[in-house]
Design a protein around this motif. Structure first.
Motif, PDB file in Angstrom:
ATOM      1  N   ALA A   1       0.832  -1.138  -0.191  1.00 23.66           N
ATOM      2  CA  ALA A   1       0.002  -0.050   0.044  1.00 23.66           C
ATOM      3  C   ALA A   1       0.981   1.368   0.036  1.00 23.66           C
ATOM      4  O   ALA A   1       0.577   2.104  -0.870  1.00 23.66           O
ATOM      5  CB  ALA A   1      -0.873  -0.168   1.107  1.00 23.66           C
ATOM      6  N   TYR A   2       1.954   1.310   0.833  1.00 22.03           N
ATOM      7  CA  TYR A   2       2.629   2.460   1.030  1.00 22.03           C
ATOM      8  C   TYR A   2       4.153   2.103   1.014  1.00 22.03           C
ATOM      9  O   TYR A   2       5.045   2.463   1.690  1.00 22.03           O
ATOM     10  CB  TYR A   2       2.383   3.221   2.410  1.00 22.03           C
ATOM     11  N   ARG A   3       4.616   1.585  -0.397  1.00 25.15           N
ATOM     12  CA  ARG A   3       5.995   1.437  -0.585  1.00 25.15           C
ATOM     13  C   ARG A   3       6.976   2.276  -0.733  1.00 25.15           C
ATOM     14  O   ARG A   3       6.438   3.158  -1.562  1.00 25.15           O
ATOM     15  CB  ARG A   3       5.928  -0.207  -1.010  1.00 25.15           C
ATOM     16  N   ILE A   4       8.084   2.054  -0.698  1.00 21.19           N
ATOM     17  CA  ILE A   4       9.087   3.118  -1.018  1.00 21.19           C
ATOM     18  C   ILE A   4       9.291   3.117  -2.485  1.00 21.19           C
ATOM     19  O   ILE A   4       9.510   1.690  -3.150  1.00 21.19           O
ATOM     20  CB  ILE A   4      10.433   2.659  -0.322  1.00 21.19           C
ATOM     21  N   ARG A   5       9.109   4.039  -3.067  1.00 14.30           N
ATOM     22  CA  ARG A   5       9.313   3.941  -4.682  1.00 14.30           C
ATOM     23  C   ARG A   5      10.211   4.687  -5.271  1.00 14.30           C
ATOM     24  O   ARG A   5      10.274   5.711  -5.872  1.00 14.30           O
ATOM     25  CB  ARG A   5       8.081   4.540  -5.021  1.00 14.30           C
ATOM     26  N   ILE A   6      11.665   4.491  -4.861  1.00 14.90           N
ATOM     27  CA  ILE A   6      12.847   5.065  -5.293  1.00 14.90           C
ATOM     28  C   ILE A   6      13.358   3.938  -6.058  1.00 14.90           C
ATOM     29  O   ILE A   6      13.819   2.767  -5.812  1.00 14.90           O
ATOM     30  CB  ILE A   6      13.627   5.534  -4.234  1.00 14.90           C
ATOM     31  N   ARG A   7      13.764   4.648  -7.536  1.00 15.14           N
ATOM     32  CA  ARG A   7      14.511   3.384  -8.115  1.00 15.14           C
ATOM     33  C   ARG A   7      15.850   3.528  -7.948  1.00 15.14           C
ATOM     34  O   ARG A   7      16.531   4.682  -7.771  1.00 15.14           O
ATOM     35  CB  ARG A   7      14.223   3.964  -9.741  1.00 15.14           C
ATOM     36  N   SER A   8      16.480   2.563  -8.232  1.00 14.06           N
ATOM     37  CA  SER A   8      18.187   2.472  -7.835  1.00 14.06           C
ATOM     38  C   SER A   8      18.577   1.273  -8.857  1.00 14.06           C
ATOM     39  O   SER A   8      18.004   0.336  -9.279  1.00 14.06           O
ATOM     40  CB  SER A   8      18.587   2.298  -6.543  1.00 14.06           C
ATOM     41  N   ARG A   9      19.730   1.545  -9.126  1.00 11.70           N
ATOM     42  CA  ARG A   9      20.534   0.325 -10.048  1.00 11.70           C
ATOM     43  C   ARG A   9      21.363  -0.567  -8.916  1.00 11.70           C
ATOM     44  O   ARG A   9      22.147  -1.335  -9.492  1.00 11.70           O
ATOM     45  CB  ARG A   9      21.462   0.875 -10.826  1.00 11.70           C
ATOM     46  N   ILE A  10      21.214  -0.238  -7.750  1.00 15.69           N
ATOM     47  CA  ILE A  10      21.912  -1.081  -6.966  1.00 15.69           C
ATOM     48  C   ILE A  10      21.242  -2.284  -6.607  1.00 15.69           C
ATOM     49  O   ILE A  10      19.938  -2.245  -6.160  1.00 15.69           O
ATOM     50  CB  ILE A  10      22.073  -0.395  -5.442  1.00 15.69           C
ATOM     51  N   TRP A  11      21.696  -3.550  -6.845  1.00 18.57           N
ATOM     52  CA  TRP A  11      21.056  -4.612  -6.756  1.00 18.57           C
ATOM     53  C   TRP A  11      20.178  -5.060  -5.367  1.00 18.57           C
ATOM     54  O   TRP A  11      19.423  -5.706  -5.330  1.00 18.57           O
ATOM     55  CB  TRP A  11      21.808  -5.934  -7.041  1.00 18.57           C
ATOM     56  N   TRP A  12      20.830  -4.457  -4.307  1.00 18.30           N
ATOM     57  CA  TRP A  12      20.087  -4.933  -3.173  1.00 18.30           C
ATOM     58  C   TRP A  12      19.076  -3.885  -2.623  1.00 18.30           C
ATOM     59  O   TRP A  12      18.149  -4.188  -1.648  1.00 18.30           O
ATOM     60  CB  TRP A  12      20.986  -5.023  -1.700  1.00 18.30           C
ATOM     61  N   TRP A  13      18.909  -2.734  -3.167  1.00 15.75           N
ATOM     62  CA  TRP A  13      17.950  -1.653  -2.968  1.00 15.75           C
ATOM     63  C   TRP A  13      16.382  -2.225  -2.659  1.00 15.75           C
ATOM     64  O   TRP A  13      15.883  -2.051  -1.839  1.00 15.75           O
ATOM     65  CB  TRP A  13      17.748  -0.545  -3.760  1.00 15.75           C
ATOM     66  N   PRO A  14      15.897  -3.171  -3.734  1.00 20.99           N
ATOM     67  CA  PRO A  14      14.339  -3.575  -3.365  1.00 20.99           C
ATOM     68  C   PRO A  14      14.289  -4.451  -2.132  1.00 20.99           C
ATOM     69  O   PRO A  14      13.291  -4.519  -1.752  1.00 20.99           O
ATOM     70  CB  PRO A  14      14.285  -4.463  -4.840  1.00 20.99           C
ATOM     71  N   ILE A  15      15.360  -5.447  -2.000  1.00 22.50           N
ATOM     72  CA  ILE A  15      15.240  -5.918  -0.656  1.00 22.50           C
ATOM     73  C   ILE A  15      15.468  -5.124   0.411  1.00 22.50           C
ATOM     74  O   ILE A  15      14.810  -5.387   1.313  1.00 22.50           O
ATOM     75  CB  ILE A  15      16.598  -6.992  -0.850  1.00 22.50           C
ATOM     76  N   PHE A  16      16.361  -4.219   0.417  1.00 16.26           N
ATOM     77  CA  PHE A  16      16.249  -3.396   1.501  1.00 16.26           C
ATOM     78  C   PHE A  16      15.011  -2.595   1.854  1.00 16.26           C
ATOM     79  O   PHE A  16      14.257  -2.205   2.967  1.00 16.26           O
ATOM     80  CB  PHE A  16      17.447  -2.258   1.504  1.00 16.26           C
ATOM     81  N   ALA A  17      14.553  -1.983   0.714  1.00 20.43           N
ATOM     82  CA  ALA A  17      13.066  -1.172   0.995  1.00 20.43           C
ATOM     83  C   ALA A  17      11.858  -2.069   1.109  1.00 20.43           C
ATOM     84  O   ALA A  17      11.267  -1.596   1.968  1.00 20.43           O
ATOM     85  CB  ALA A  17      12.711  -0.585  -0.803  1.00 20.43           C
ATOM     86  N   TRP A  18      11.858  -3.332   0.564  1.00 20.34           N
ATOM     87  CA  TRP A  18      10.838  -4.207   1.158  1.00 20.34           C
ATOM     88  C   TRP A  18      11.030  -4.379   2.623  1.00 20.34           C
ATOM     89  O   TRP A  18      10.012  -4.712   3.279  1.00 20.34           O
ATOM     90  CB  TRP A  18      10.787  -5.469   0.345  1.00 20.34           C
ATOM     91  N   SER A  19      12.176  -4.856   2.992  1.00 22.22           N
ATOM     92  CA  SER A  19      12.452  -5.304   4.431  1.00 22.22           C
ATOM     93  C   SER A  19      12.150  -4.135   5.483  1.00 22.22           C
ATOM     94  O   SER A  19      11.521  -4.277   6.555  1.00 22.22           O
ATOM     95  CB  SER A  19      13.830  -5.728   4.603  1.00 22.22           C
ATOM     96  N   THR A  20      12.368  -2.860   5.025  1.00 20.83           N
ATOM     97  CA  THR A  20      12.006  -1.669   5.779  1.00 20.83           C
ATOM     98  C   THR A  20      10.390  -1.652   5.876  1.00 20.83           C
ATOM     99  O   THR A  20      10.011  -1.208   7.015  1.00 20.83           O
ATOM    100  CB  THR A  20      12.383  -0.531   5.051  1.00 20.83           C
ATOM    101  N   ASN A  21       9.766  -1.578   4.698  1.00 18.63           N
ATOM    102  CA  ASN A  21       8.417  -1.671   4.662  1.00 18.63           C
ATOM    103  C   ASN A  21       7.840  -2.697   5.640  1.00 18.63           C
ATOM    104  O   ASN A  21       6.939  -2.588   6.355  1.00 18.63           O
ATOM    105  CB  ASN A  21       7.807  -1.875   3.443  1.00 18.63           C
ATOM    106  N   ALA A  22       8.325  -3.874   5.592  1.00 19.83           N
ATOM    107  CA  ALA A  22       7.713  -5.136   6.371  1.00 19.83           C
ATOM    108  C   ALA A  22       7.955  -4.986   7.714  1.00 19.83           C
ATOM    109  O   ALA A  22       7.237  -5.063   8.684  1.00 19.83           O
ATOM    110  CB  ALA A  22       8.750  -6.411   5.939  1.00 19.83           C
ATOM    111  N   GLN A  23       9.118  -4.296   8.059  1.00 21.29           N
ATOM    112  CA  GLN A  23       9.191  -3.897   9.274  1.00 21.29           C
ATOM    113  C   GLN A  23       8.212  -2.703   9.970  1.00 21.29           C
ATOM    114  O   GLN A  23       7.723  -2.775  11.257  1.00 21.29           O
ATOM    115  CB  GLN A  23      10.677  -3.266   9.673  1.00 21.29           C
ATOM    116  N   VAL A  24       8.011  -1.837   9.046  1.00 23.84           N
ATOM    117  CA  VAL A  24       6.824  -0.846   9.486  1.00 23.84           C
ATOM    118  C   VAL A  24       5.589  -1.600   9.635  1.00 23.84           C
ATOM    119  O   VAL A  24       4.853  -1.120  10.840  1.00 23.84           O
ATOM    120  CB  VAL A  24       6.932   0.367   8.495  1.00 23.84           C
TER     121      VAL A  24
END
Length: 169
Positions: free
Chosen positions: A44-67
């Motif tokens: 619903a409120y996920r972080i929508r910042i694009r990046s070429r760093i391979w680990w960014w989607p994993i970091f963004a999802w885990s941050t959202n999951a913690q919230v």
């Protein structure tokens, strides 16, 4: 279109290009499982910042999951607030604790380079000198230049000095 209802299950069948059948459990739809609610909240409120760093989607999802997990725990403790309000309070508290104060008011080039009329038309001798910035736009012709006016601190080519400082008629 055909529909069949048996107890808590319904099946719908229709013909599109091929025969399509959908089955649904009414009890499941009424009381969605915890995983479905969790996935719904994370997306619903996920972080929508694009990046070429391979680990960014994993970091963004885990941050959202913690919230989301924090909100679910907060609600279980009897503090029922909407999810978006929880996110807002969470971010404000995090920024107060870990955020760094701003060190500057923005890029130097936004505030510099506009001469006041008292300096612009004062009749003194304006001349060019090499500026700090490597290349910036000339105020008169908009081409790139590395020169500035010594009095106004405005980016100008040597040949644009006179037309720029000429008093408008």
């Amino acid at each position: 279109m055909e529909e069949a209802l048996t107890g808590s299950t319904s099946v719908v069948k229709w013909k599109d290009n091929k025969v399509v059948a959908v089955a649904s459990n009414k009890v499941y739809n009424k009381q969605m499982g915890g995983v479905d609610i969790f996935d719904q909240r994370v997306s619903a409120y996920r972080i929508r910042i694009r990046s070429r760093i391979w680990w960014w989607p994993i970091f963004a999802w885990s941050t959202n999951a913690q919230v989301v997990y924090s909100w679910m725990l907060y609600c279980k403790l009897g503090n029922i607030i909407p999810f978006l309000d929880f996110i807002w309070h969470f971010l404000i508290a995090t920024m107060k604790k870990y955020g760094a104060p701003r060190t500057s008011l923005g890029p130097k080039r936004l505030s510099a380079g506009i001469a006041k009329d008292s300096v612009w038309y004062n009749g003194e001798q304006h001349w060019t000198k090499k500026g700090d910035q490597r290349h910036s736009k000339c105020r008169e012709c908009s081409r790139r230049t590395k020169y500035i006016c010594n009095m106004c601190s405005v980016q100008l080519h040597p040949e644009c000095m006179e037309p720029y400082h000429k008093i408008p008629q």
